[in-house]
Design an enzyme around this catalytic site. Sequence first.
Site, PDB file in Angstrom:
ATOM      1  N   ALA A  21      10.653  25.137 130.376  1.00  0.00           N
ATOM      2  CA  ALA A  21       9.662  26.208 130.350  1.00  0.00           C
ATOM      3  C   ALA A  21       8.575  25.895 131.365  1.00  0.00           C
ATOM      4  CB  ALA A  21       9.063  26.358 128.951  1.00  0.00           C
ATOM      5  N   GLY A  23       4.502  26.988 132.385  1.00  0.00           N
ATOM      6  CA  GLY A  23       3.269  27.640 131.985  1.00  0.00           C
ATOM      7  C   GLY A  23       2.272  27.622 133.116  1.00  0.00           C
ATOM      8  N   GLY A  24       1.052  28.074 132.826  1.00  0.00           N
ATOM      9  CA  GLY A  24       0.047  28.124 133.863  1.00  0.00           C
ATOM     10  C   GLY A  24      -0.445  26.757 134.279  1.00  0.00           C
ATOM     11  N   MET A  25      -0.255  25.748 133.448  1.00  0.00           N
ATOM     12  CA  MET A  25      -0.787  24.430 133.735  1.00  0.00           C
ATOM     13  C   MET A  25       0.267  23.348 133.852  1.00  0.00           C
ATOM     14  SD  MET A  25      -3.808  24.564 130.887  1.00  0.00           S
ATOM     15  CE  MET A  25      -4.091  22.812 131.068  1.00  0.00           C
ATOM     16  N   LYS A  43       6.277  16.916 129.518  1.00  0.00           N
ATOM     17  CA  LYS A  43       5.428  17.979 130.055  1.00  0.00           C
ATOM     18  C   LYS A  43       4.608  17.401 131.195  1.00  0.00           C
ATOM     19  CE  LYS A  43       3.058  22.045 128.652  1.00  0.00           C
ATOM     20  NZ  LYS A  43       2.856  22.948 127.515  1.00  0.00           N
ATOM     21  N   ASP A 141      -5.363  25.780 125.287  1.00  0.00           N
ATOM     22  CA  ASP A 141      -4.266  26.494 125.957  1.00  0.00           C
ATOM     23  C   ASP A 141      -3.257  27.012 124.926  1.00  0.00           C
ATOM     24  OD1 ASP A 141      -3.135  27.549 128.266  1.00  0.00           O
ATOM     25  OD2 ASP A 141      -1.814  25.842 128.572  1.00  0.00           O
TER      26      ASP A 141
END
Length: 419
Positions: A21, A23-25, A43, A141
Amino acid sequence: MSRLEPGDVLARRYLLLDPLARGGMSVIWRAFDQSLHRMIAVKVLTASLHTDSGARVSVRSEARAAARFIHPDSIEIYDYGETVTTSGGVAAYVVMPLLDGTPLAERIERGPLPWQEAASIALRLARVLMAGHARGLVHRDVTAENVLLTAAGPKLLDFGIAAWAGDPEDDRGTPPYVAPERLLGAPTDPAVDVYALGVLLHTMLTGRTPYPETTWEEIEAARRTEPPPRVPGVPNAVATLCQRCLARLPEERPTAAQIVSALTSALGTATLGRHVRRGLTVAGSAAIALSVLLWFQQARPPEHPPEQPQRAAQPPPPPTANLIERSPAAAITVEQAAAGFRTVLEARTPCGATDDDVVLDLRQVLDATVAPRHGPSQVETASLRAKLSTRLQEGRLTPACLSELQARLDDIDAAVQRD
């Protein structure tokens, strides 16, 4: 930082296999721990930390704090580290268990969720935030990409990059979920998580975020003066709660604990109404069937006329006043009713999500309530009912579990009255 590729190894240990996945960060990778020989999730934050040593210290401190935060609906932190990328940047990464599930974002792409499902997910997430906020941690977040739907329920990712309440604001976050005060540089506060949860709840209910802005530049240029949009077609309590979470001023938003209380109440009301409607349907169907049977018996001519007068037909028994389906307690003892309470409390459904310490606490109160020295006539369930109400308000007991436990207390009370 440069883009990582499958086959890259972080810290000479974590072999990246494929991205799960984005995400924005950050990007979540399926990976293999070459030291412990197990599959994991890694991550990797997308922003490089090499230009700001203060940021590195902050991220490391936050990861250590989050690693000490354990909640059944938050994913555990195995490890935190920093690695030099091929471009010379320094990237932070967090190592977590690899769970089998679907990102909530993928579920939302298929369309809005039924309001009960959306509210149940938001309730579980609010409990995690409530626990985190109580320890001074702010997630920052809460997004659909950071929620994993598993067989055990929704799990919130990313407490590994949480901040302490009161810390200076930074640019970490996903724009559609960013609270307005973050654009003004306000210190980190739990209210930013509440705003993000409001965005997420609105998105689950409608299939889209409440506002169209998707970049930092767009949300900085937005000037909102009207009240937050209201979700149509859901109970008033849920629509109002969602609006309150999206309030422009942080002090006008509810706390995570208040969200837990409001959603628990809304779901409990819906569950009770569903049981009552089912009971009415069953009672109505039984009445119709009985009427048809009586009509048929009256309309059908007898094959052999009776030689003696028949006794008058007895009227049907009155319908039961208890429309909630459960086993009658007409013949059970106090001890048997108490055993039923314990069975429900320890069952996987509907009380399987209840924390072990809550189960132990309720069992101890039950044992004290029905202790042999009291005698059946002295058993009083008021204290246990009050305890159940408290646990519900704390968000540590689901409405379905509460309903079943209260039914078992009704059995105890009925047994006491018979004795």
